[in-house]
Write a protein that holds these residues in place. Structure first.
Motif, PDB file in Angstrom:
ATOM      1  N   LYS A  78     -21.985   5.321   9.308  1.00 64.15           N
ATOM      2  CA  LYS A  78     -21.154   4.921   8.158  1.00 64.15           C
ATOM      3  C   LYS A  78     -20.208   3.791   8.586  1.00 64.15           C
ATOM      4  N   ASN A  79     -19.555   3.796   9.801  1.00 68.54           N
ATOM      5  CA  ASN A  79     -18.877   2.728  10.413  1.00 68.54           C
ATOM      6  C   ASN A  79     -19.403   1.801  11.107  1.00 68.54           C
ATOM      7  N   SER A  80     -20.736   1.684  11.088  1.00 68.03           N
ATOM      8  CA  SER A  80     -21.591   0.913  11.984  1.00 68.03           C
ATOM      9  C   SER A  80     -21.690  -0.515  11.421  1.00 68.03           C
ATOM     10  N   GLY A  81     -21.660  -0.450  10.224  1.00 66.47           N
ATOM     11  CA  GLY A  81     -21.847  -1.949   9.368  1.00 66.47           C
ATOM     12  C   GLY A  81     -23.318  -1.947   8.760  1.00 66.47           C
ATOM     13  N   TRP A  82     -23.882  -0.835   8.892  1.00 68.05           N
ATOM     14  CA  TRP A  82     -25.477  -0.638   8.312  1.00 68.05           C
ATOM     15  C   TRP A  82     -25.309  -0.615   6.996  1.00 68.05           C
ATOM     16  N   LEU A  83     -26.194  -1.432   6.341  1.00 69.00           N
ATOM     17  CA  LEU A  83     -25.898  -1.867   4.690  1.00 69.00           C
ATOM     18  C   LEU A  83     -26.764  -0.805   3.888  1.00 69.00           C
ATOM     19  N   GLY A  84     -27.329   0.075   4.299  1.00 71.70           N
ATOM     20  CA  GLY A  84     -28.002   0.884   3.833  1.00 71.70           C
ATOM     21  C   GLY A  84     -27.310   2.219   2.904  1.00 71.70           C
ATOM     22  N   GLU A  85     -28.282   3.026   2.302  1.00 73.86           N
ATOM     23  CA  GLU A  85     -27.416   4.250   1.549  1.00 73.86           C
ATOM     24  C   GLU A  85     -27.590   5.342   2.413  1.00 73.86           C
ATOM     25  N   LEU A  86     -26.474   5.929   2.431  1.00 70.20           N
ATOM     26  CA  LEU A  86     -26.165   6.986   3.588  1.00 70.20           C
ATOM     27  C   LEU A  86     -25.575   8.105   2.742  1.00 70.20           C
ATOM     28  N   ASP A  87     -26.109   9.503   3.191  1.00 76.11           N
ATOM     29  CA  ASP A  87     -25.679  10.609   2.634  1.00 76.11           C
ATOM     30  C   ASP A  87     -25.792  11.715   3.480  1.00 76.11           C
ATOM     31  N   LEU A  88     -24.727  12.804   3.331  1.00 72.52           N
ATOM     32  CA  LEU A  88     -24.652  14.022   4.254  1.00 72.52           C
ATOM     33  C   LEU A  88     -25.010  15.197   3.617  1.00 72.52           C
ATOM     34  N   PHE A  89     -25.784  16.057   4.226  1.00 70.35           N
ATOM     35  CA  PHE A  89     -25.904  17.163   3.267  1.00 70.35           C
ATOM     36  C   PHE A  89     -25.629  18.643   4.223  1.00 70.35           C
ATOM     37  N   GLU A  90     -24.853  19.498   3.795  1.00 75.21           N
ATOM     38  CA  GLU A  90     -24.494  20.540   4.767  1.00 75.21           C
ATOM     39  C   GLU A  90     -24.775  21.939   3.954  1.00 75.21           C
ATOM     40  N   GLU A  91     -25.425  22.699   4.673  1.00 82.84           N
ATOM     41  CA  GLU A  91     -25.459  24.183   4.158  1.00 82.84           C
ATOM     42  C   GLU A  91     -24.582  24.917   5.187  1.00 82.84           C
ATOM     43  N   THR A  92     -23.362  25.488   4.441  1.00 81.90           N
ATOM     44  CA  THR A  92     -22.416  26.003   5.515  1.00 81.90           C
ATOM     45  C   THR A  92     -22.557  27.148   5.960  1.00 81.90           C
ATOM     46  N   GLN A  93     -23.196  27.913   5.448  1.00 85.80           N
ATOM     47  CA  GLN A  93     -23.619  29.490   5.862  1.00 85.80           C
ATOM     48  C   GLN A  93     -24.807  29.706   6.638  1.00 85.80           C
ATOM     49  N   GLU A  94     -25.490  28.597   7.248  1.00 88.14           N
ATOM     50  CA  GLU A  94     -26.880  28.648   7.752  1.00 88.14           C
ATOM     51  C   GLU A  94     -26.619  28.215   9.104  1.00 88.14           C
ATOM     52  N   ASP A  95     -27.901  28.671   9.964  1.00 92.13           N
ATOM     53  CA  ASP A  95     -27.836  28.183  11.446  1.00 92.13           C
ATOM     54  C   ASP A  95     -28.928  27.121  11.834  1.00 92.13           C
ATOM     55  N   HIS A  96     -29.306  26.873  12.743  1.00 85.63           N
ATOM     56  CA  HIS A  96     -30.081  25.852  13.231  1.00 85.63           C
ATOM     57  C   HIS A  96     -31.604  25.902  12.558  1.00 85.63           C
ATOM     58  N   VAL A  97     -32.186  24.759  12.018  1.00 87.72           N
ATOM     59  CA  VAL A  97     -33.589  24.942  11.338  1.00 87.72           C
ATOM     60  C   VAL A  97     -33.604  26.053  10.647  1.00 87.72           C
ATOM     61  N   TYR A  98     -32.632  26.735   9.890  1.00 91.34           N
ATOM     62  CA  TYR A  98     -33.060  27.792   9.117  1.00 91.34           C
ATOM     63  C   TYR A  98     -34.237  27.507   7.915  1.00 91.34           C
ATOM     64  N   HIS A  99     -34.279  26.257   7.365  1.00 95.11           N
ATOM     65  CA  HIS A  99     -35.483  26.021   6.645  1.00 95.11           C
ATOM     66  C   HIS A  99     -36.837  26.078   7.312  1.00 95.11           C
ATOM     67  N   ILE A 100     -36.902  26.218   8.644  1.00 91.76           N
ATOM     68  CA  ILE A 100     -38.075  26.459   9.214  1.00 91.76           C
ATOM     69  C   ILE A 100     -38.333  27.755   9.459  1.00 91.76           C
ATOM     70  N   ASN A 101     -37.295  28.249  10.024  1.00 98.09           N
ATOM     71  CA  ASN A 101     -37.388  29.738  10.357  1.00 98.09           C
ATOM     72  C   ASN A 101     -37.622  30.711   9.202  1.00 98.09           C
ATOM     73  N   ASN A 102     -36.898  30.345   7.989  1.00 92.12           N
ATOM     74  CA  ASN A 102     -37.067  31.237   6.829  1.00 92.12           C
ATOM     75  C   ASN A 102     -37.180  30.377   5.563  1.00 92.12           C
ATOM     76  N   PRO A 103     -38.556  29.916   5.471  1.00 94.87           N
ATOM     77  CA  PRO A 103     -38.707  28.974   4.375  1.00 94.87           C
ATOM     78  C   PRO A 103     -38.801  29.442   2.860  1.00 94.87           C
ATOM     79  N   GLN A 104     -38.825  30.933   2.900  1.00 96.45           N
ATOM     80  CA  GLN A 104     -38.811  31.269   1.483  1.00 96.45           C
ATOM     81  C   GLN A 104     -37.346  31.709   1.125  1.00 96.45           C
ATOM     82  N   SER A 105     -36.562  31.631   1.885  1.00 96.52           N
ATOM     83  CA  SER A 105     -35.138  31.728   1.419  1.00 96.52           C
ATOM     84  C   SER A 105     -34.549  30.944   0.499  1.00 96.52           C
ATOM     85  N   GLN A 106     -33.323  31.485  -0.130  1.00 95.54           N
ATOM     86  CA  GLN A 106     -32.894  30.393  -1.278  1.00 95.54           C
ATOM     87  C   GLN A 106     -32.226  29.034  -0.527  1.00 95.54           C
TER      88      GLN A 106
END
Length: 329
Positions: A286-314
């Motif tokens: 964000k502070n580098s001067g890069w001119l692209g579109e940047l976003d951050l997505f956080e799942e606050t109650q999950e751990d590392h690679v939860y989407h791989i370890n439990n792909p059927q979870s909500q």
């Protein structure tokens, strides 16, 4: 895996607890590995996804598992080149974990996935994986620039939209994405293909100076764990744990303004020990001067690679919805 008797009779040269053990005779024992599963052109349980394996290169040996949604009619689809996680030491594009994830993912998101099978350390230390993944991206681009590319893949030619090529990866794969983007920003791909966007999920970054919650982590576990991993996967790395390939903000690292895409999504998980490094990377871009579109997505109650370890979870479904918006929006 070797028998317990044979294991006891050999001397251990290096070990990452619960991950990998390297013996002085050269044998490598992976302690955390999901089983391999075959692809399916017509999955009997998930009829909206086809998958198959393809060869990218004989020498070095690089392959991939491709996923295609169906029916696709005659529309062209975005292409996602994906790099799996596993600390550069384990996991596979052909494992049950990633196969289940992408069957679920592609059933909800109309994209072609090229899930790359790159070489692993310690048998093939870095930068081998980086070279393999760049070669895979070149191979995809060759389908855009050449009427008869090596190891021609009809799914890419018939159904791929080469104006919408994305990179994605989790953990070590997220680290690979960063390094591919830096290279794509300074080198020309076949046909001058441009990477439109990329997402980094729980990326594996580190450095000699702890940031955020890492200070507390160091107080409760071996402080050299990440260093041991990095030294095993990339012995002699320039700068050690401050090599720009794992520490993008190290002295002498290329400026992040040179990232070679137009859209970037950084995904983190609130309970992940690598969470603060992902946010740190987001802020640095964000502070580098890069001119692209940047976003951050956080799942606050999950751990590392939860989407791989439990792909059927909500939360995994929520993650896929966010990626669908990013890839198709």
């Amino acid at each position: 895996m070797a028998s317990s008797t044979a294991t006891k009779s050999r001397e251990i040269a290096a070990e990452i607890p619960t991950v990998v053990r390297v013996y002085k005779d050269g044998t490598v024992e992976r302690l955390r590995e999901s089983s391999f599963v075959p692809p399916s052109l017509d999955d009997p349980q998930l009829t909206t996804v086809s998958s198959k394996d393809t060869l990218i290169s004989h020498e070095p040996s690089i392959s991939a598992r491709l996923y295609l949604p169906k029916p696709i009619d005659n529309k062209k689809l975005p292409i996602l080149v994906y790099f799996h996680g596993g600390g550069f030491l384990f996991e596979s594009a052909f494992s049950q974990s990633y196969h289940s994830h992408f069957n679920c993912f592609v059933s909800q998101v109309d994209v072609i996935v090229v899930s790359v099978e790159y070489r692993l350390a310690p048998e093939h230390p870095l930068p081998a994986a980086y070279h393999d993944c760049w070669a895979s991206l070149q191979w995809v681009a060759a389908h855009y620039s050449s009427p008869n590319p090596t190891n021609r893949e009809p799914w890419l030619i018939n159904h791929g939209d080469f104006t919408r090529v994305f990179l994605g990866g989790d953990s070590a794969g997220g680290n690979i994405v960063h390094n591919m983007l830096m290279r794509a920003g300074s080198e020309t791909l076949p046909g001058s293909l441009k990477v439109l966007g990329a997402f980094l999920s729980h990326p594996f970054f580190y450095g000699s100076q702890p940031i955020g919650s890492e200070q507390a982590t160091i107080a409760t576990q071996a402080p050299d764990y990440m260093l041991k991993v990095w030294n095993l996967v990339f012995p002699g790395a320039p700068g050690g744990i401050d090599c720009p390939m794992i520490n993008p903000m190290a002295d002498g690292a290329p400026c992040l303004a040179g990232i070679g895409c137009s859209k970037l999504l950084i995904c983190v998980a609130g309970k992940d020990k690598l969470r603060d490094r992902g946010v740190w990377y987001y802020d640095a871009v964000k502070n580098s001067g890069w001119l692209g579109e940047l976003d951050l997505f956080e799942e606050t109650q999950e751990d590392h690679v939860y989407h791989i370890n439990n792909p059927q979870s909500q939360t995994a479904h929520n993650f896929i919805k966010r990626l669908a918006s990013f890839l198709l929006g």
